[in-house]
Design a protein around this motif. Structure first.
Motif, short mmCIF file in Angstrom:
data_model
loop_
_atom_site.label_atom_id
_atom_site.label_comp_id
_atom_site.label_asym_id
_atom_site.label_seq_id
_atom_site.Cartn_x
_atom_site.Cartn_y
_atom_site.Cartn_z
N GLN A 34 4.56 -9.95 -3.22
CA GLN A 34 3.52 -8.94 -3.34
C GLN A 34 2.37 -9.27 -2.40
N THR A 35 1.95 -8.27 -1.61
CA THR A 35 0.82 -8.44 -0.69
C THR A 35 -0.12 -7.27 -0.85
N GLN A 36 -1.35 -7.44 -0.42
CA GLN A 36 -2.32 -6.37 -0.47
C GLN A 36 -2.22 -5.50 0.77
N ASN A 37 -2.36 -4.20 0.57
CA ASN A 37 -2.36 -3.26 1.68
C ASN A 37 -3.59 -3.49 2.54
N LEU A 46 -5.11 -1.49 4.59
CA LEU A 46 -6.03 -0.37 4.59
C LEU A 46 -6.69 -0.15 3.23
N ASN A 47 -5.98 -0.52 2.16
CA ASN A 47 -6.52 -0.32 0.80
C ASN A 47 -6.20 -1.56 -0.04
N PRO A 48 -7.15 -2.48 -0.19
CA PRO A 48 -6.91 -3.74 -0.92
C PRO A 48 -6.49 -3.54 -2.37
N LEU A 49 -6.76 -2.35 -2.94
CA LEU A 49 -6.38 -2.11 -4.33
C LEU A 49 -4.88 -1.82 -4.47
N VAL A 50 -4.23 -1.51 -3.36
CA VAL A 50 -2.81 -1.18 -3.38
C VAL A 50 -1.99 -2.42 -3.03
N LYS A 51 -1.03 -2.74 -3.87
CA LYS A 51 -0.16 -3.88 -3.61
C LYS A 51 1.17 -3.39 -3.03
N TYR A 101 12.98 -11.94 -10.86
CA TYR A 101 11.71 -12.35 -10.27
C TYR A 101 11.44 -13.82 -10.55
N LYS A 102 11.09 -14.57 -9.50
CA LYS A 102 10.88 -16.02 -9.63
C LYS A 102 9.40 -16.41 -9.65
N ALA A 103 8.52 -15.57 -9.11
CA ALA A 103 7.07 -15.81 -9.03
C ALA A 103 6.71 -16.88 -8.00
N TYR A 104 7.65 -17.36 -7.23
CA TYR A 104 7.38 -18.40 -6.24
C TYR A 104 6.37 -17.93 -5.20
N LEU A 105 6.50 -16.69 -4.74
CA LEU A 105 5.65 -16.19 -3.66
C LEU A 105 4.31 -15.67 -4.14
N ASP A 106 4.13 -15.55 -5.45
CA ASP A 106 2.89 -14.99 -5.99
C ASP A 106 2.02 -16.01 -6.71
N GLY A 149 12.61 6.43 -13.04
CA GLY A 149 12.18 5.48 -14.05
C GLY A 149 12.10 4.05 -13.56
N SER A 150 12.42 3.11 -14.46
CA SER A 150 12.23 1.69 -14.20
C SER A 150 13.12 1.15 -13.09
N PHE A 151 14.26 1.84 -12.84
CA PHE A 151 15.15 1.31 -11.82
C PHE A 151 14.52 1.41 -10.44
N LEU A 152 13.66 2.41 -10.21
CA LEU A 152 13.01 2.56 -8.92
C LEU A 152 11.91 1.52 -8.80
N ASN A 153 12.12 0.53 -7.98
CA ASN A 153 11.15 -0.54 -7.76
C ASN A 153 10.83 -0.53 -6.27
N GLU A 154 9.86 0.29 -5.89
CA GLU A 154 9.65 0.58 -4.47
C GLU A 154 9.26 -0.65 -3.68
N MET A 155 9.98 -0.85 -2.57
CA MET A 155 9.77 -2.00 -1.70
C MET A 155 9.38 -1.51 -0.31
N GLU A 156 8.58 -2.31 0.36
CA GLU A 156 8.28 -2.04 1.76
C GLU A 156 9.40 -2.57 2.64
N LYS A 157 9.49 -2.03 3.83
CA LYS A 157 10.52 -2.45 4.77
C LYS A 157 10.05 -3.63 5.60
N GLY A 158 10.88 -4.66 5.70
CA GLY A 158 10.57 -5.79 6.56
C GLY A 158 10.53 -5.36 8.02
N GLU A 159 9.83 -6.13 8.84
CA GLU A 159 9.60 -5.71 10.23
C GLU A 159 10.58 -6.30 11.23
N SER A 160 11.19 -7.44 10.93
CA SER A 160 12.02 -8.07 11.95
C SER A 160 13.06 -8.99 11.33
#
Length: 562
Positions: A318-321, A323-328, A287-292, A377-388
């Motif tokens: 990391q972006t906010q959902n 529909l739910n701003p509390l979910v990243k 993680y570089k933190a450039y985008l956050d 466990g820690s290996f699962l780092n759930e990511m959203e799918k890019g759109e294009s």
């Protein structure tokens, strides 16, 4: 048993031998020739066996031997990614290998079942089944026979039309042709019946041999043409950074003397820029933190602006959902910075690793998702799918070709093993820009330890360069990083498990429009699926016809005589 008798033990040993022969080129690519005869022991075994269950069993033995040999690194992967001990890692690996083994079981089962029901020549049927099953069988880490052929340049050139699927078919065709030609001598079958049976195969054999000769002749002539063509191209000076970071499930720590604003990769970038690197590429890494964090982005901007070079790297976004701003929501993202340090390219990974970046069928079910997260466990780092798909474009003002946009198609790690996906990315880029110049892949294979898996990954990615007729730069965190040309020639390769910075003059073709496969990536494999469905339909109709005939015969026998 048909055509003679062999013990079940000998049949099983022949099947296992096939698995070994087919796996060796994946571990040692210079022995690529073994793939072209690897199926022959299995074909002998099923020729000398009876019963669909036994034939499936023999195919599964080949598959189990193959999967253990090719993906032995699953044990290392589970130990590093999950923190399991050797025993538990082995147990889960065995489950994975048994699942993968069924692929070969299905190949032999379909091959024999169809042969028993309808008259389809083996020279057509066997390659068709091998291609279709390899393509459609669901696996976490997809595999193709052709991925073992990255050093056999003459054999891989024609995949610019049909992709690696066509190469799989040619390998299978070669195996079945050699098998049928040498079987009489292997088994001393010179009976008049046998000779009559195979004397009828002259036309199919002639067509098969013509196809093979055409494939290799095109490969030979095309490879020569590309070698001559590449020598006349302009070059772009690219810097590669290979951090050789050790993956860990523990909290990340910064190296002494470095910070988020000045990671070790940036220090190496400064050295590469000082010797003329026009574009510097970092691999998928920590993680570089450039985008956050805006202050990190500003620090990058100042440093890149001072270096007057371009930078491509990967980070977690990391972006906010909505529909739910509390979910990243998290995205695995590739970024390109201009020589002024401004972000001019942004690509969110579309092909995610199952059970690593998402959980199939479980991500939208809270109860199931919590259970899966607890298990992985820690290996699962759930990511959203890019759109294009995206294309990174930049003017190379320091290059010999002035004021021309240099267009890059970005890929992240796992995505390079999907032929159609990469072709679609190239086609998508060509719809946005006049030409494409380079494929760039950013990977981190450190979770597999000091095994053959990173080499298998890069060997597979080389075929993407040939399929799309574009140069490829594939940067791995722990190596080996490579630069491959559109004909599959590797012009640069780093050592694995070694940190360093490298600079390479990469040839590229202006006005490249990709290949036939880039524009029609589904044509060959969808045609194969259609033929298999048609054959399957014919089998069903033949069985139904026989059933109706049997029913009519029984009814006729039971009718009372007048």
């Amino acid at each position: 048993m048909r055509n003679g008798s062999l013990s079940l033990t000998l049949l099983a040993l022949l099947s296992a031998l096939s698995g070994i022969l087919l796996s060796i080129p994946f571990l040692s690519p210079q022995h690529y020739g073994l793939s072209w005869i690897g199926f022959i022991p299995l074909l002998i075994a099923i020729e000398k066996s009876t019963g669909l269950f036994r034939i499936y069993y023999l195919g599964a033995i080949t598959g189990l031997t193959f999967s253990i040999s090719v993906s032995y690194w699953m044990i290392d992967f589970l130990m590093l990614s999950k923190g399991y001990g050797i025993i538990l890692s082995t147990v889960f690996s065995v489950i994975f290998w048994l699942y993968c083994a069924q692929l070969f079981g299905f190949i032999t089962l379909l091959f024999e079942a169809i042969k028993q029901r309808i008259n389809v020549h083996e020279y057509f049927l066997f390659p068709l089944i091998v291609v279709s099953v390899f393509a459609i069988y669901p696996m976490i880490f997809t595999a193709h026979l052709g991925e073992s052929q990255s050093q056999f340049l003459v054999a891989i050139q024609a995949i610019e039309f049909v992709g690696v699927y066509g190469l799989d078919a040619i390998i299978a065709l070669t195996n079945i042709v050699i098998f049928r030609l040498v079987l009489p001598y292997l088994l001393a079958e010179h009976s008049p019946t046998h000779q009559k049976r195979y004397s009828q195969n002259k036309w199919p054999l002639g067509i098969a041999l013509l196809l093979l000769i055409s494939w290799f002749y095109y490969g030979w002539s095309s490879n020569l043409a590309w070698e001559s063509k590449i020598q006349q191209w302009n070059t772009v000076r690219i810097g590669l950074v290979q951090p050789n970071e050790t993956p860990s499930l523990k909290k990340q720590t910064l190296y002494s003397g470095y910070s988020r604003s000045l990671p070790p990769e940036m220090a190496m970038t400064q050295r590469l820029a000082s010797i003329g690197a026009e574009i510097v590429i970092w691999p998928e890494a920590k993680y570089k933190a450039y985008l956050d964090q805006p202050q990190i982005a500003e620090a990058y901007r100042h440093q890149i602006n001072a270096l007057n070079t371009r930078l491509i790297f990967q980070d977690i976004e990391q972006t906010q959902n909505v529909l739910n701003p509390l979910v990243k929501q998290q995205y695995n993202t590739a970024v390109m910075l201009s020589e002024q340090g401004e972000m001019i390219g942004h690509y969110q990974k579309m092909k995610r690793i199952a059970f690593g970046e998402y959980v199939p069928f479980a991500s939208d079910i809270p109860v199931l998702k919590r259970w899966v997260e607890g298990f992985f466990g820690s290996f699962l780092n759930e990511m959203e799918k890019g759109e294009s798909h995206q294309v990174f474009s930049s003017e190379l003002t320091n290059n010999a070709v002035k004021n021309n946009a240099f267009n890059i198609v970005p890929l992240i790690c796992y995505e390079t093993i999907f032929p159609e996906f990469v072709a679609e990315a190239v086609a998508s880029a060509l719809r946005k820009v006049p030409n494409t110049d380079l494929l760039v892949a950013l990977s981190s294979d450190g979770w597999f330890g000091s095994t053959h898996q990173p080499y298998q990954h890069t060997n597979a990615s080389i075929l993407r360069a040939v399929e799309n007729r574009l140069p490829l730069v594939h940067v791995l965190n722990n190596g080996p990083s490579i630069v491959a040309m559109p004909n599959g020639t590797i012009i640069f390769k780093t050592k694995a498990n070694q940190a360093g910075g490298y600079i390479i003059d990469v040839p590229y073709e202006k006005d490249s429009q990709g290949s036939f496969f880039s524009h029609y990536p589904h044509l060959f494999i969808y045609s194969a699926y259609g033929l298999i469905l048609f054959i399957g339909l014919c089998c069903c109709l033949k069985v139904r016809k026989k059933t109706n005939q049997s029913t009519a015969l029984i009814s006729a026998r039971n009718e009372p005589l007048d």
